[in-house]
Structures are given as structure tokens and as C-alpha cells.
Design an enzyme around this catalytic site. Sequence first.
Site, PDB file in Angstrom:
ATOM      1  N   LYS A 168       8.342   8.558   0.124  1.00 40.81           N
ATOM      2  CA  LYS A 168       6.985   8.939  -0.273  1.00 40.81           C
ATOM      3  C   LYS A 168       7.009  10.301  -0.957  1.00 40.81           C
ATOM      4  O   LYS A 168       7.740  11.209  -0.534  1.00 40.81           O
ATOM      5  CB  LYS A 168       6.081   8.995   0.959  1.00 40.81           C
ATOM      6  CG  LYS A 168       5.934   7.663   1.681  1.00 40.81           C
ATOM      7  CD  LYS A 168       5.107   6.673   0.889  1.00 40.81           C
ATOM      8  CE  LYS A 168       4.909   5.376   1.664  1.00 40.81           C
ATOM      9  NZ  LYS A 168       4.098   4.396   0.896  1.00 40.81           N
ATOM     10  N   ASP A 197       7.014   6.681  -4.086  1.00 44.97           N
ATOM     11  CA  ASP A 197       5.652   6.148  -3.956  1.00 44.97           C
ATOM     12  C   ASP A 197       4.684   7.294  -3.727  1.00 44.97           C
ATOM     13  O   ASP A 197       4.801   8.018  -2.744  1.00 44.97           O
ATOM     14  CB  ASP A 197       5.608   5.176  -2.765  1.00 44.97           C
ATOM     15  CG  ASP A 197       4.267   4.468  -2.634  1.00 44.97           C
ATOM     16  OD1 ASP A 197       3.367   4.732  -3.453  1.00 44.97           O
ATOM     17  OD2 ASP A 197       4.132   3.653  -1.709  1.00 44.97           O
ATOM     18  N   GLU A 225       5.863   4.663  -7.891  1.00 46.49           N
ATOM     19  CA  GLU A 225       4.840   3.710  -7.442  1.00 46.49           C
ATOM     20  C   GLU A 225       3.487   4.377  -7.267  1.00 46.49           C
ATOM     21  O   GLU A 225       3.398   5.465  -6.703  1.00 46.49           O
ATOM     22  CB  GLU A 225       5.327   3.107  -6.119  1.00 46.49           C
ATOM     23  CG  GLU A 225       4.387   2.131  -5.448  1.00 46.49           C
ATOM     24  CD  GLU A 225       5.040   1.496  -4.216  1.00 46.49           C
ATOM     25  OE1 GLU A 225       6.282   1.311  -4.218  1.00 46.49           O
ATOM     26  OE2 GLU A 225       4.318   1.213  -3.244  1.00 46.49           O
ATOM     27  N   GLU A 251      -0.391  -2.894  -5.302  1.00 49.77           N
ATOM     28  CA  GLU A 251      -0.836  -3.094  -3.929  1.00 49.77           C
ATOM     29  C   GLU A 251      -2.331  -2.837  -3.763  1.00 49.77           C
ATOM     30  O   GLU A 251      -2.915  -3.249  -2.767  1.00 49.77           O
ATOM     31  CB  GLU A 251      -0.040  -2.196  -2.967  1.00 49.77           C
ATOM     32  CG  GLU A 251      -0.327  -0.714  -3.104  1.00 49.77           C
ATOM     33  CD  GLU A 251       0.439   0.107  -2.075  1.00 49.77           C
ATOM     34  OE1 GLU A 251       1.638   0.351  -2.316  1.00 49.77           O
ATOM     35  OE2 GLU A 251      -0.144   0.488  -1.054  1.00 49.77           O
ATOM     36  N   ASP A 274       0.322  -8.138  -3.756  1.00 48.52           N
ATOM     37  CA  ASP A 274       0.292  -8.244  -2.294  1.00 48.52           C
ATOM     38  C   ASP A 274      -0.470  -9.519  -1.947  1.00 48.52           C
ATOM     39  O   ASP A 274      -1.644  -9.655  -2.306  1.00 48.52           O
ATOM     40  CB  ASP A 274      -0.399  -6.981  -1.751  1.00 48.52           C
ATOM     41  CG  ASP A 274      -0.588  -6.973  -0.246  1.00 48.52           C
ATOM     42  OD1 ASP A 274      -0.969  -8.019   0.310  1.00 48.52           O
ATOM     43  OD2 ASP A 274      -0.401  -5.906   0.372  1.00 48.52           O
ATOM     44  N   HIS A 301       4.266  -5.941  -2.344  1.00 48.26           N
ATOM     45  CA  HIS A 301       3.957  -4.890  -1.379  1.00 48.26           C
ATOM     46  C   HIS A 301       3.848  -5.455   0.036  1.00 48.26           C
ATOM     47  O   HIS A 301       3.068  -6.379   0.292  1.00 48.26           O
ATOM     48  CB  HIS A 301       2.623  -4.237  -1.778  1.00 48.26           C
ATOM     49  CG  HIS A 301       2.068  -3.309  -0.738  1.00 48.26           C
ATOM     50  ND1 HIS A 301       0.941  -3.596   0.018  1.00 48.26           N
ATOM     51  CD2 HIS A 301       2.491  -2.086  -0.336  1.00 48.26           C
ATOM     52  CE1 HIS A 301       0.690  -2.584   0.834  1.00 48.26           C
ATOM     53  NE2 HIS A 301       1.607  -1.660   0.653  1.00 48.26           N
TER      54      HIS A 301
END
Length: 370
Positions: A168, A197, A225, A251, A274, A301
Site C-alpha cells: 500500500k 495500491d 492501483e 475494484e 470485482d 480484486h
Amino acid sequence: MPRIVRVEIGLIDLRPRVARSDAIQAFTVQETPFVRLCDAEGAEGTGYSYTIGTGGSSVIALLRDHLAPRLIGREAEAIEAIWQDLFWHTHALSVGPLTALALAAIDVALWDLRGRRLGLSLARLAGGAKDSIRVYDTESGWLHLETGALVDACSAAAARGFRGVKVKVGKPGLREDLARLEAVRRALGPDVELMTDANQGFNVAEAIRRAGAFEAAGLDLAWYEEPLPAEDVEGHARLAAATTIPIAVGESLYHPAQFRDYLARGACRIVQVDVARIGGITPWLKVAHMAEAFNVAVCPHYLMELHLPLCCAVPNSAWLEHIPQLDDVTESRIEISHGTASAPDRPGHGIIWDQRAIERHQRFSPIVVT
Ligand code: MG
């Protein structure tokens, strides 16, 4: 063809086994709307979707009051007709998460029912493109982890055979994000893919600035992401033009047409559709095939238990995301060998539920609609 005679609706609360945090939120509990369908010949199918802590009771109310009653007496094989009917019946709530999450639980149950009736696995039923898929780990890269703990967790994931890890980003300062990524890259070496992400945490200027710093540092990132709020397609297009790092989105999109907008603009290079948030397997496949037409990879996702067979159904899947969340209520497990997972060859989605465990985790006794 047999008709649907019974719908059971439940809500299962599942706690993550590790703390999860990103640039905008913490994942405290998976609320799991759960649907079990029975047809007149006794065949069953199960489906589910999820929230990350809020809104689950609203999904249940929509299922109970408006969607489940419309299923009774319907031909179970008419999956597209049912999807369209339920979508338009609740159109004042669409496009958006509430209808999508409710629809997904039903649609997944219908596909599971079809597979179990035919004796076909979901991977085969939905396309049959491949037997296995590479897996990357997200559970080792949460934003709150200090750099030392982050490096240890990512190294442990690589040692377990994962061929990629996701870290992240979205710390207040660029340098902190950069230092964390550099430390992980140093520890992993060049052969393990490194994903990032941002969970929609940046504006356009900051997203471009950080992308430039990540590139200049030679991190060789597999993707970047959700750098921006999902509704900002124009911003993603500008960012994509400013960086060589592949942009991944999906997502937080709730209709195939939203993916069309990204793909047509060249605003993403990877789609992360997703199956819960898009409204089920029926629209998931449409997005995956649309991405294939743009020569874009699908890396779905979350929800690895459903996305494993779906990844194996389509040719353009590239990675499965590893975040276990059903272990408390299932007897089946995804086996990862040499960094890849094979789709179950059991009929339907192949998840084997632990009924007693479900009863322990459910928030209320199941609602039955007949
Ligand atoms: Mg994400």
C-alpha cells in the site's frame, strides 16, 4: 427446466486475522450477504458478496424485500433474464454498490446451481481457458506496517512461493512511500513482482509526482492501483499518459460501461473487476471479455475463492489476489504451489461450506422466502 422454489438469505460476519489498513480506510469485518437457492428438483446453489464493515444490513433488506420474492417460480437457467429483471426492478438504486452487492449474491448462486446441475466446475462452465493462475499476496503489504515489519512480511510471502506482493502507498509524504518500496524491492530482488495500491488517495498532481519518483528509483513496479478517485476517468487518462507504470483500476466500479469508459480512453492498463461489486459472474465475464478486446489483462480484486475459477475461465487473466477471508466458514482451501493456484474441479464454484461454522458466524437466523 426446474424453477426456483426457495431462497435463503443470511449475513455472516468474518473478522480478518491480520489488521488491514490503506490510504483511506481500515478493514474491520467482512459482512457477507449469503444466498442459498433451491430449485423444484432439490438442486442447490450458494452465492455471496461482501462489504468491508458497513452497509451489509441494507443489502440484506434489499434482498429480502425486493429481490428474493421475484425469484420464486423463475426458471433457474434464465440467468441473464433474471439479472436484467432484478437490475431494472431496482434501477433507482443503480448504478451502485447496494444493488450490485445484492445482485451478485443471487447471480453467483445461480451460476453455482447451474454448475452443480451440469456437473461442471465454474472454471469450465464460464470459459475453460486455463487450469491455474499466478498468485500475488496483499496480506503482507498493509499501510500501517512499519518498514521493518513490512519487509519481513513481504519476504516471508516470497519465501512461501508468491511471485508478487502488493504494498500500500499513500503515506503523507512521498519519501516515506518511496523508502518503504525501496526497502521491499531490495529485500525481494528483481524476480518477485512488486505491485502498489493507493486506494484512491491522491489527486492528479500528486499521483503523477509519486509515479515519477517511483520510476526514477528504478522500482520496476508491476502496477499502480487506484491512484485517484474512481470517478475521475479523465485524471487517470492524464496520469496514464505521464507514466510508464501500468495503471490498474476496477475494484470501485459497479457497471461494465464504467470499464468501457476507462478502456476506450486508455486510462488503465489492468482491470480489477470485482465479482461482488460488479453485480455477479454475469457482468464479470462481460468486463473480462471487453478487456480482452482491448488487449488488457484482468487481475480481479479480492474474493479469491470466486476469482480463482473465474481467472481460469478467461484467457486474459494475469494474477489472482491472495487475501484469505472465508477460512472460518469453509472446509475447502486454495492450495498454492510454486506461486500458482489451480481451480477446483468440483461442480459449481467449488467452495465447500462448513454449515456449523456458518451458523456460529451468522448475525441472525436465515430469512427464508418461498
Ligand atoms: Mg486495491
